[in-house]
Design a protein around this motif. Structure first.
Motif, PDB file in Angstrom:
ATOM      1  N   LEU A 199       2.500   4.689  -3.162  1.00 24.33           N
ATOM      2  CA  LEU A 199       1.735   3.894  -2.512  1.00 24.33           C
ATOM      3  C   LEU A 199       1.946   2.402  -2.341  1.00 24.33           C
ATOM      4  O   LEU A 199       1.783   1.771  -1.147  1.00 24.33           O
ATOM      5  CB  LEU A 199       0.092   4.175  -2.927  1.00 24.33           C
ATOM      6  CG  LEU A 199      -0.150   5.504  -3.035  1.00 24.33           C
ATOM      7  CD1 LEU A 199      -1.548   5.562  -3.888  1.00 24.33           C
ATOM      8  CD2 LEU A 199      -0.741   6.024  -1.624  1.00 24.33           C
ATOM      9  N   ALA A 200       2.510   1.832  -3.356  1.00 25.26           N
ATOM     10  CA  ALA A 200       3.022   0.612  -3.392  1.00 25.26           C
ATOM     11  C   ALA A 200       3.983   0.117  -2.227  1.00 25.26           C
ATOM     12  O   ALA A 200       3.806  -0.549  -1.514  1.00 25.26           O
ATOM     13  CB  ALA A 200       3.282   0.022  -4.562  1.00 25.26           C
ATOM     14  N   TRP A 201       5.072   1.191  -2.251  1.00 22.48           N
ATOM     15  CA  TRP A 201       5.900   1.058  -1.146  1.00 22.48           C
ATOM     16  C   TRP A 201       5.397   1.158   0.196  1.00 22.48           C
ATOM     17  O   TRP A 201       5.643   0.536   1.283  1.00 22.48           O
ATOM     18  CB  TRP A 201       7.063   2.138  -1.506  1.00 22.48           C
ATOM     19  CG  TRP A 201       8.051   2.305  -0.390  1.00 22.48           C
ATOM     20  CD1 TRP A 201       9.141   1.655  -0.032  1.00 22.48           C
ATOM     21  CD2 TRP A 201       7.898   3.214   0.763  1.00 22.48           C
ATOM     22  NE1 TRP A 201       9.817   1.873   1.007  1.00 22.48           N
ATOM     23  CE2 TRP A 201       9.384   3.010   1.361  1.00 22.48           C
ATOM     24  CE3 TRP A 201       7.288   4.340   0.856  1.00 22.48           C
ATOM     25  CZ2 TRP A 201       9.600   3.684   2.650  1.00 22.48           C
ATOM     26  CZ3 TRP A 201       7.585   5.208   2.055  1.00 22.48           C
ATOM     27  CH2 TRP A 201       8.532   4.458   2.974  1.00 22.48           C
ATOM     28  N   GLY A 202       4.585   2.014   0.521  1.00 25.30           N
ATOM     29  CA  GLY A 202       3.786   2.156   1.724  1.00 25.30           C
ATOM     30  C   GLY A 202       2.961   0.813   2.146  1.00 25.30           C
ATOM     31  O   GLY A 202       2.946   0.729   3.206  1.00 25.30           O
ATOM     32  N   TYR A 203       2.303   0.522   0.831  1.00 27.81           N
ATOM     33  CA  TYR A 203       1.340  -0.706   1.397  1.00 27.81           C
ATOM     34  C   TYR A 203       2.338  -1.773   1.577  1.00 27.81           C
ATOM     35  O   TYR A 203       2.105  -2.669   2.584  1.00 27.81           O
ATOM     36  CB  TYR A 203       0.808  -1.004   0.054  1.00 27.81           C
ATOM     37  CG  TYR A 203      -0.291  -1.978   0.257  1.00 27.81           C
ATOM     38  CD1 TYR A 203      -1.444  -1.758   1.131  1.00 27.81           C
ATOM     39  CD2 TYR A 203      -0.209  -3.254  -0.351  1.00 27.81           C
ATOM     40  CE1 TYR A 203      -2.489  -2.912   1.355  1.00 27.81           C
ATOM     41  CE2 TYR A 203      -1.250  -4.279  -0.053  1.00 27.81           C
ATOM     42  CZ  TYR A 203      -2.175  -4.089   0.654  1.00 27.81           C
ATOM     43  OH  TYR A 203      -3.208  -5.023   0.898  1.00 27.81           O
ATOM     44  N   TRP A 204       3.413  -1.946   1.063  1.00 28.19           N
ATOM     45  CA  TRP A 204       4.442  -3.171   1.325  1.00 28.19           C
ATOM     46  C   TRP A 204       4.730  -3.066   2.642  1.00 28.19           C
ATOM     47  O   TRP A 204       4.975  -4.179   3.260  1.00 28.19           O
ATOM     48  CB  TRP A 204       5.522  -3.265   0.242  1.00 28.19           C
ATOM     49  CG  TRP A 204       6.780  -4.323   0.346  1.00 28.19           C
ATOM     50  CD1 TRP A 204       6.685  -5.464   0.290  1.00 28.19           C
ATOM     51  CD2 TRP A 204       7.970  -4.105   1.064  1.00 28.19           C
ATOM     52  NE1 TRP A 204       7.485  -6.211   0.464  1.00 28.19           N
ATOM     53  CE2 TRP A 204       8.361  -5.308   0.929  1.00 28.19           C
ATOM     54  CE3 TRP A 204       8.706  -2.864   1.228  1.00 28.19           C
ATOM     55  CZ2 TRP A 204       9.829  -5.273   1.489  1.00 28.19           C
ATOM     56  CZ3 TRP A 204       9.840  -2.908   1.685  1.00 28.19           C
ATOM     57  CH2 TRP A 204      10.475  -4.260   1.864  1.00 28.19           C
ATOM     58  N   PHE A 209      -6.413   4.534  -6.926  1.00 30.63           N
ATOM     59  CA  PHE A 209      -7.724   4.872  -6.522  1.00 30.63           C
ATOM     60  C   PHE A 209      -7.789   3.883  -5.169  1.00 30.63           C
ATOM     61  O   PHE A 209      -8.222   4.457  -3.957  1.00 30.63           O
ATOM     62  CB  PHE A 209      -8.709   4.857  -7.314  1.00 30.63           C
ATOM     63  CG  PHE A 209      -8.734   6.181  -8.083  1.00 30.63           C
ATOM     64  CD1 PHE A 209      -8.807   7.369  -7.677  1.00 30.63           C
ATOM     65  CD2 PHE A 209      -8.593   5.691  -9.508  1.00 30.63           C
ATOM     66  CE1 PHE A 209      -8.544   8.278  -8.667  1.00 30.63           C
ATOM     67  CE2 PHE A 209      -8.644   6.765 -10.463  1.00 30.63           C
ATOM     68  CZ  PHE A 209      -8.792   8.261  -9.882  1.00 30.63           C
ATOM     69  N   VAL A 210      -7.699   2.727  -5.158  1.00 33.81           N
ATOM     70  CA  VAL A 210      -8.048   1.404  -4.458  1.00 33.81           C
ATOM     71  C   VAL A 210      -7.278   1.935  -3.231  1.00 33.81           C
ATOM     72  O   VAL A 210      -7.448   1.681  -1.877  1.00 33.81           O
ATOM     73  CB  VAL A 210      -8.062   0.356  -4.795  1.00 33.81           C
ATOM     74  CG1 VAL A 210      -8.243  -0.915  -3.863  1.00 33.81           C
ATOM     75  CG2 VAL A 210      -9.127   0.000  -5.863  1.00 33.81           C
ATOM     76  N   TRP A 211      -5.630   2.012  -3.498  1.00 34.62           N
ATOM     77  CA  TRP A 211      -4.803   2.129  -2.298  1.00 34.62           C
ATOM     78  C   TRP A 211      -4.956   3.278  -1.651  1.00 34.62           C
ATOM     79  O   TRP A 211      -5.019   3.617  -0.509  1.00 34.62           O
ATOM     80  CB  TRP A 211      -3.330   2.452  -3.208  1.00 34.62           C
ATOM     81  CG  TRP A 211      -2.441   1.117  -3.082  1.00 34.62           C
ATOM     82  CD1 TRP A 211      -2.424   0.169  -2.172  1.00 34.62           C
ATOM     83  CD2 TRP A 211      -1.608   0.525  -4.177  1.00 34.62           C
ATOM     84  NE1 TRP A 211      -1.507  -0.769  -2.405  1.00 34.62           N
ATOM     85  CE2 TRP A 211      -1.032  -0.470  -3.713  1.00 34.62           C
ATOM     86  CE3 TRP A 211      -1.414   1.198  -5.480  1.00 34.62           C
ATOM     87  CZ2 TRP A 211      -0.225  -1.365  -4.519  1.00 34.62           C
ATOM     88  CZ3 TRP A 211      -0.436   0.517  -6.180  1.00 34.62           C
ATOM     89  CH2 TRP A 211       0.028  -0.750  -5.779  1.00 34.62           C
ATOM     90  N   ASP A 212      -5.613   4.409  -2.197  1.00 38.83           N
ATOM     91  CA  ASP A 212      -5.994   5.894  -1.694  1.00 38.83           C
ATOM     92  C   ASP A 212      -7.132   5.215  -0.722  1.00 38.83           C
ATOM     93  O   ASP A 212      -7.059   5.693   0.394  1.00 38.83           O
ATOM     94  CB  ASP A 212      -6.734   6.694  -2.739  1.00 38.83           C
ATOM     95  CG  ASP A 212      -5.520   7.702  -3.137  1.00 38.83           C
ATOM     96  OD1 ASP A 212      -4.521   7.829  -2.452  1.00 38.83           O
ATOM     97  OD2 ASP A 212      -6.049   8.778  -3.604  1.00 38.83           O
ATOM     98  N   GLY A 213      -8.070   4.488  -1.055  1.00 31.80           N
ATOM     99  CA  GLY A 213      -9.131   4.132  -0.045  1.00 31.80           C
ATOM    100  C   GLY A 213      -8.646   3.269   1.084  1.00 31.80           C
ATOM    101  O   GLY A 213      -8.920   3.362   2.245  1.00 31.80           O
ATOM    102  N   ILE A 214      -7.532   2.471   0.821  1.00 36.00           N
ATOM    103  CA  ILE A 214      -7.080   1.544   1.907  1.00 36.00           C
ATOM    104  C   ILE A 214      -6.192   2.407   2.948  1.00 36.00           C
ATOM    105  O   ILE A 214      -6.326   2.364   3.903  1.00 36.00           O
ATOM    106  CB  ILE A 214      -5.996   0.578   1.210  1.00 36.00           C
ATOM    107  CG1 ILE A 214      -7.120  -0.560   0.400  1.00 36.00           C
ATOM    108  CG2 ILE A 214      -5.330  -0.024   2.350  1.00 36.00           C
ATOM    109  CD1 ILE A 214      -6.018  -1.615  -0.413  1.00 36.00           C
ATOM    110  N   PHE A 215      -5.506   3.349   2.394  1.00 33.86           N
ATOM    111  CA  PHE A 215      -4.808   4.178   3.170  1.00 33.86           C
ATOM    112  C   PHE A 215      -5.567   5.244   4.168  1.00 33.86           C
ATOM    113  O   PHE A 215      -5.357   5.584   5.219  1.00 33.86           O
ATOM    114  CB  PHE A 215      -3.602   4.949   2.601  1.00 33.86           C
ATOM    115  CG  PHE A 215      -2.335   4.022   2.433  1.00 33.86           C
ATOM    116  CD1 PHE A 215      -1.364   3.890   3.556  1.00 33.86           C
ATOM    117  CD2 PHE A 215      -2.130   3.643   1.175  1.00 33.86           C
ATOM    118  CE1 PHE A 215      -0.455   3.137   3.147  1.00 33.86           C
ATOM    119  CE2 PHE A 215      -1.118   2.580   0.786  1.00 33.86           C
ATOM    120  CZ  PHE A 215      -0.059   2.545   1.880  1.00 33.86           C
ATOM    121  N   MET A 216      -6.665   5.487   3.416  1.00 35.94           N
ATOM    122  CA  MET A 216      -7.848   6.498   4.424  1.00 35.94           C
ATOM    123  C   MET A 216      -8.458   5.469   5.539  1.00 35.94           C
ATOM    124  O   MET A 216      -8.538   6.074   6.620  1.00 35.94           O
ATOM    125  CB  MET A 216      -8.983   6.979   3.230  1.00 35.94           C
ATOM    126  CG  MET A 216      -8.358   8.010   2.225  1.00 35.94           C
ATOM    127  SD  MET A 216      -9.677   8.774   1.347  1.00 35.94           S
ATOM    128  CE  MET A 216      -8.641   9.844   0.208  1.00 35.94           C
TER     129      MET A 216
END
Length: 426
Positions: free
Chosen positions: A416-421, A358-365
């Motif tokens: 999302l972890a891959w995308g964030y990295w 959920f937090v990753w969702d918010g970060i990518f938004m």
């Protein structure tokens, strides 16, 4: 900014957002509580139209998601004037889409009611309720846009209080119209329309004071919002489709299984709503720092993820400890309770992972990576759907359904972890 100050800022945004998220479902809950006293047919009509309206308006939730990062980034980079310009674009789009939504619902109401399976005495009741509730289309979309604007302005307290008073007004008007004035189901519809319209007017007056109500900007500034809308639609439909499939598969497993699934799902939904407050904080903070101080974006995002993990662990512990009591809030049926107990570990154990998602969702938004989010959700929903379609033929039972739910969030987490990295947040 010191770390403690960042933590306080996260809490300052997340707590009122949590309050608004908790209060928001009360409109439909209040309608259900009062209409339920009118009999089975009005309640059935309400259930049909509420489901229909929820599905219809979820298509427009991009008005909030697209607005927050655009307003917040403009606020951080260029100040309040630029943020108000973005806010004005969102309000114009909400106005146009709200009028369109109302027109579509009014025009297609008879067909939509039949499509939902309403027949007999339920059909005219559902049709009347839907046509009256459709008049709030503009107000609903205006509220969505306004929530996004205020979040972008780093203000979640104002949306909380508006949501609170809208729901308080709805409770009072519901009772007044349904019972003393004898309007029945139509009274419930009118109460919701008036309460939501009052909230929209309140937002209008305050946003006008802030400078967000502006002359028509032309079509070009609205196109980026619509682009996000298309990407968010893919994401939303993928998620809704997976959730619907889970319920359908549980129904095929058996009556007890689908009842237990409903209990587990309500608990999961409440938790998701709670953690979504951190996602809202992420949307607002990360987007603002993208404009204000890009060098700190990753540190802010990392801190939000740490909060998400901590909250997820806390929720998991509370659910594990609450196993003997929480399901009994929803049912006292021994078979259903036993079935819920059989999947309870699948409900609490993944919560730390779910919170990170959920937090990753918010970060990518906040980073306006909506296409990536849509692709991630589509991939995850597809994986979950494949697993769930095997539940009945393989005899996996209700546990199989919930393993499918876990798989969806596990795939989302990996993606999302891959995308964030590898992502640049600015």
């Amino acid at each position: 900014m010191r770390l403690g100050e960042l933590d306080r800022e996260i809490v300052r945004l997340a707590l009122p957002a949590l309050g608004a998220l908790a209060v928001e479902p009360l409109v439909s809950m209040t309608d259900t509580a009062f209409v339920g006293r009118l009999g089975a047919e009005p309640l059935a009509a309400l259930g049909i139209t509420t489901a229909l309206l929820s599905l219809f308006f979820v298509v427009f939730n991009f008005l909030s998601y697209a607005t927050t990062p655009r307003v917040a980034r403009s606020l951080g980079a260029d100040g309040r004037g630029a943020a108000m310009e973005q806010a004005g674009h969102a309000l114009w789009l909400a106005l146009l889409l709200g009028l369109l939504a109302t027109a579509v619902l009014e025009l297609l109401a008879p067909w939509l009611v039949r499509l939902m399976g309403a027949g007999g005495a339920v059909q005219p009741l559902a049709l009347g309720y839907l046509r009256l509730r459709a008049l709030a289309g503009l107000a609903i979309l205006w509220l969505m846009a306004a929530h996004g604007i205020y979040r972008g302005l780093q203000d979640t307290r104002t949306p909380f209080w508006v949501t609170f008073w809208v729901n308080a007004a709805n409770v009072v008007l519901d009772y007044l119209f349904i019972f003393p004035l004898g309007m029945g189901l139509l009274g419930a519809a009118l109460a919701s329309v008036l309460a939501q319209s009052a909230g929209a007017v309140w937002f209008y007056l305050n946003l006008k004071r802030l400078g967000a109500v502006r002359p028509w900007p032309g079509a070009a500034p609205l196109r980026p919002f619509l682009k996000v809308g298309g990407e968010m639609l893919v994401r939303t439909l993928s998620l809704v489709g997976a959730i619907t499939l889970a319920a359908a598969v549980a129904a095929r497993v058996g009556t007890v299984a689908v009842a237990a699934h409903q209990v587990a799902w309500q608990v999961w939904l409440f938790i998701a709503m709670s953690v979504d407050a951190l996602a809202i904080a992420a949307q607002a903070l990360v987007a603002r720092y993208r404009g204000e101080d890009p060098a700190r974006v990753r540190a802010v995002a990392d801190r939000l993820l740490a909060w998400g993990l901590a909250v997820g662990v806390l929720i998991a512990a509370l659910l594990a400890l609450g196993r003997p009591w929480i399901p009994r809030v929803f049912t006292d049926d021994a078979e259903v309770l036993a079935a819920v107990g059989g999947v309870w570990v699948l409900l609490w154990a993944p919560q730390p992972l779910n919170a990170l998602v959920f937090v990753w969702d918010g970060i990518f938004m906040a980073a306006e990576r909506f296409r990536f989010l849509a692709a991630a959700m589509l991939l995850a929903a597809g994986a979950g759907a494949v697993e769930m379609l095997l539940v009945v033929p393989m005899g996996w039972g209700l546990a199989g359904v919930w393993w499918g739910m876990i798989l969806i969030n596990a795939v989302r987490a990996l993606t999302l972890a891959w995308g964030y990295w590898r992502a640049r947040m600015v």
